[in-house]
Design a protein around this motif. Structure first.
Motif, short mmCIF file in Angstrom:
data_model
loop_
_atom_site.label_atom_id
_atom_site.label_comp_id
_atom_site.label_asym_id
_atom_site.label_seq_id
_atom_site.Cartn_x
_atom_site.Cartn_y
_atom_site.Cartn_z
N THR A 409 -17.29 8.02 -25.95
CA THR A 409 -16.29 8.42 -24.53
C THR A 409 -14.84 7.05 -24.90
O THR A 409 -15.41 6.07 -25.52
N THR A 413 -10.69 -1.01 -20.23
CA THR A 413 -10.39 -2.18 -18.89
C THR A 413 -9.51 -1.41 -18.39
O THR A 413 -9.67 -0.75 -17.21
N LYS A 517 -11.85 -5.94 -32.04
CA LYS A 517 -13.35 -5.21 -31.59
C LYS A 517 -14.33 -5.90 -32.67
O LYS A 517 -14.10 -5.31 -33.93
N ARG A 522 -13.76 -7.34 -26.82
CA ARG A 522 -12.95 -7.42 -27.45
C ARG A 522 -12.11 -9.15 -27.23
O ARG A 522 -12.94 -9.22 -25.92
O1 PRX Z 1 -8.98 -0.16 -28.91
C1 PRX Z 1 -10.39 0.70 -27.83
C2 PRX Z 1 -11.52 0.67 -28.34
O2 PRX Z 1 -11.79 -0.38 -27.32
C3 PRX Z 1 -10.89 -0.81 -26.50
C4 PRX Z 1 -10.53 -0.70 -25.04
O3 PRX Z 1 -11.52 -1.96 -25.55
P1 PRX Z 1 -11.80 -2.22 -23.64
O4 PRX Z 1 -11.47 -2.99 -22.58
O5 PRX Z 1 -13.18 -4.16 -24.15
O6 PRX Z 1 -13.42 -1.90 -23.25
C5 PRX Z 1 -14.11 -0.78 -24.22
C6 PRX Z 1 -14.98 0.10 -23.28
C7 PRX Z 1 -14.40 0.57 -22.55
C8 PRX Z 1 -9.86 0.60 -26.76
O7 PRX Z 1 -8.13 0.08 -27.02
N1 PRX Z 1 -12.73 2.12 -27.61
C9 PRX Z 1 -13.39 1.85 -26.83
N2 PRX Z 1 -13.71 3.11 -27.32
C10 PRX Z 1 -13.84 3.69 -27.98
C11 PRX Z 1 -13.06 2.46 -28.56
N3 PRX Z 1 -12.42 2.82 -30.13
C12 PRX Z 1 -12.91 4.29 -30.58
N4 PRX Z 1 -14.29 5.12 -30.06
C13 PRX Z 1 -14.27 4.86 -28.69
N5 PRX Z 1 -15.10 5.50 -28.02
#
Ligand code: PRX
Length: 628
Positions: A409, A413, A517, A522
């Motif tokens: 998925t 945020t 990441k 993040r």
């Molecule tokens: O770069 C992408 C990565 O996590 C970022 C968002 O981080 P955050 O707001 O902390 O949320 C994380 C949980 C939803 C995105 O811009 N990301 C998130 N999910 C994936 C991902 N990159 C690749 N595959 C995913 N499934």
């Protein structure tokens, strides 16, 4: 089923037979062509005290509003709604502590706990719209407290327990929180993280906080400031606190929570989500993607302090009346079978975790999971960063025994809920989250905003609004426009780069900005840099991310010392600890290198890409803007 290119895992007949959505294309066509009707149908599966005038109000773009004029309450929909059904006696939450202590809450019991918590908050003067910050480990009081806020229309702001003094302080100040809820400490790998002591330091400069509610978890002695600090367990047991707490009938667009996340600037920004649209988004995405039913026992191994925990530990599962499991500790403590043991013990059917955890557990070999009966599992999930095909296949083969589709998925945020994700009936390709959720229109564009060709890399954008989208950056609406909506007017800029293959499947490459990441967390390079320069011996600093086998990225830093300060290994270690103390352990640099100059543009901006290319032995590319 259409034949796809590349390595494809088609759903088994059993999975297809049991899938809620058998024809993904049909649902997607309906949702795309009748977008507001699709979301309205989803919204109608929930309870509203009064219905909306409009599903989508786009009269003031990009400040979109959803279900305007409607009255609802997300906590009511998570709990009260189920009390008129058989779910009243169904388990809502199983919880296990690091030491193996257990707690179980039916929907009936969880409703009582939330109502009592809400009454405690009210007794401390918390009203609708007030902000309440939470700083805790993974204990049931965290979701209970969040739901208590939602019930009375207060706004929660959860600060991940792995953050430290400065991070907590900034978030308390920016949100102007009236109350801080903190645990005395948190168990972590047999040790205690002194959360209350860290909070005491942050509170010294957080003038808005009137009361501190302390949850007893470890039983360690903590400092309690007379008149400000109260033990939750003392207040909740007072005879005046009962389990009757009327639900606040809030507007659909009333705020539900703030969640701070890292961006390109040093200061984290508060993403604001509202009650109605976020409720519909998390309800609907959880229902379709994890295809949950009443027999499931679902485990999201994230921390409630991050958006994954908000949407898919707390709200999504409870809105769907699901049974969830939550675990306090780390995956490999005391032994690398801790998770597998609990999957067996609780009969978990759906496991949702992050690639970094999968890679970390994979390292210990197959014997640890193979010692346990994992046959209850029927579906797996991944989130937070790109999953490398090797980890995907291990997860699929060793944990899922080749029987469990993996829902990779992609979301943020800011998006509140899944944006790119499959459903169990969708053919999978390891490393791709497949296609956007029905009704969400995405694209990959070049610098000018023109869509790129199949398999070419570009900026990932979203072209239409969706209910669970962020509404603004709290206290900074200009930045909301600037960061997300100004590069390409009318398109939401995700900050990620990606490519799309000939089957329309999306492949995330990574961030295009100065966001890292690290183990799925993040972090902004600027936050790490400002922590470094807050140390008395540092003049300038730069932070970059370099590939790391388990963490995905590891933080490497370059430091210019102040004149007269001696370089030494002790100082490098001291600086690492300093960052951990200021920001949190998750931000602790892998490495501190002392340098005499940093590559900068003529306008004085550090060129991190040059540092990164040099560290990786790659060509740094165009250097025309380099200062010297
Ligand atoms: O770069 C992408 C990565 O996590 C970022 C968002 O981080 P955050 O707001 O902390 O949320 C994380 C949980 C939803 C995105 O811009 N990301 C998130 N999910 C994936 C991902 N990159 C690749 N595959 C995913 N499934």
């Amino acid at each position: 089923m259409k034949k796809l290119t590349g390595e494809v895992y088609y759903p088994s007949e059993k999975t297809l037979d049991n899938a809620r959505v058998k024809n993904w294309d049909e649902l997607n066509k309906f949702a795309t062509e009748n977008n507001t009707e699709f979301w309205e149908k989803e919204a109608n599966e929930l309870e509203w005290f009064s219905k909306w005038d409009k599903v989508l109000d786009d009269s003031n773009k990009p400040f979109y509003k959803w279900f305007t004029g409607a009255k609802t309450n997300i906590a009511y929909n998570c709990l009260d709604r189920h009390l008129h059904t058989f779910r009243k006696n169904k388990v809502a939450l199983y919880w296990e502590g690091e030491k193996g202590d257990c707690r179980v809450f039916s929907y009936f019991a969880l409703h009582r706990e939330v109502s009592k918590f809400a009454n405690v908050l009210k007794s401390l003067g918390v009203n609708k719209g007030d902000r309440v910050t939470f700083y805790m480990g993974r204990v049931p009081e965290l979701p209970i407290g969040m739901l208590a806020c939602a019930r009375i229309g207060a706004v929660h702001s959860v600060v991940y327990g792995g953050f430290s003094v400065e991070s907590l302080h900034e978030r308390l100040e920016d949100s102007h929180s009236k109350v801080l809820v903190v645990s005395d400490g948190a168990f972590q790998r047999g040790k205690i993280v002194p959360l209350k002591a860290i909070a005491d330091e942050a509170l010294q400069r957080a003038a808005s906080v009137e009361s501190v509610l302390v949850i007893k978890r470890t039983g360690e002695a903590v400092n309690m400031e007379e008149g400000r600090d109260f033990w939750y367990q003392d207040l909740v047991n007072l005879p005046i606190i009962n389990a009757k707490c009327p639900v606040e009938e809030v507007d659909s667009e009333d705020p539900l929570f703030l969640l701070y996340t890292s961006g390109t600037t040093g200061k984290p920004k508060a993403i604001l989500h509202t009650q109605g649209g976020y409720m519909v988004g998390t309800y609907s995405t959880f229902k379709y993607v994890f295809d949950v039913n009443d027999e499931d026992r679902y485990w999201c191994a994230a921390d409630p302090g991050w958006v994954t925990g908000h949407s898919y530990i707390v709200y999504g599962p409870l809105l769907n009346g699901a049974t969830s499991f939550m675990y306090e500790g780390a995956p490999n403590y005391p032994f690398p079978n801790r998770w597998w043991q609990m999957i067996e013990k609780y009969g978990i059917t759906i496991l949702y975790t992050a690639p970094t955890a999968i890679r970390g557990l994979m390292r210990f070999g197959d014997a640890w999971p193979n010692r346990h009966d994992l046959s209850s599992l029927r579906l797996l999930g991944s989130v937070g960063e790109p999953i490398n095909p090797e980890a995907w296949k291990w997860y699929h083969r060793v944990i899922g025994k080749n029987n469990c589709p993996i829902m990779d998925t992609w979301w943020q945020t800011e998006t509140g809920a899944f944006i790119i994700a499959p459903m169990p009936s969708v053919p999978l390709k390891p490393g791709s989250g497949t296609r956007p959720f029905p009704g969400i229109i995405m694209d990959i564009v070049d610098e000018e905003g023109t869509p790129v060709k199949a398999n070419e890399e570009g900026y990932l954008v979203i072209k239409n609004p969706w209910p669970s989208m962020m509404r603004t950056i709290y206290n900074d609406p200009d930045q909301y426009i600037q960061k997300y909506w100004s590069k390409y007017p009318g398109m939401y800029l995700t900050g990620d780069s990606a490519r799309r293959d000939e089957d329309g499947y999306y492949w995330i490459i990574g961030r295009t900005d100065d966001v890292l990441k690290v183990s799925g967390y993040r972090l902004g390079t600027a936050e790490i840099e400002s922590a470094l320069v807050s140390h008395h011996s540092v003049a300038e600093a730069a932070a970059i991310g370099l590939p790391h086998e388990i963490k995905g990225n590891a933080i490497h830093t370059f430091v210019i010392l102040k004149a007269g300060v001696e370089k030494s290994e002790e100082l490098a270690n001291e600086l690492k600890e300093h960052v951990a103390h200021e920001v949190g352990k998750i931000a602790k640099p892998e490495d501190v290198k002392f340098v005499d100059i940093l590559p900068k543009t003529r306008s004085g901006k550090i060129m991190r890409r040059v540092l990164k290319a040099r560290a990786l032995g790659q060509d740094p590319g165009n250097l025309s803007t380099l200062e010297e």
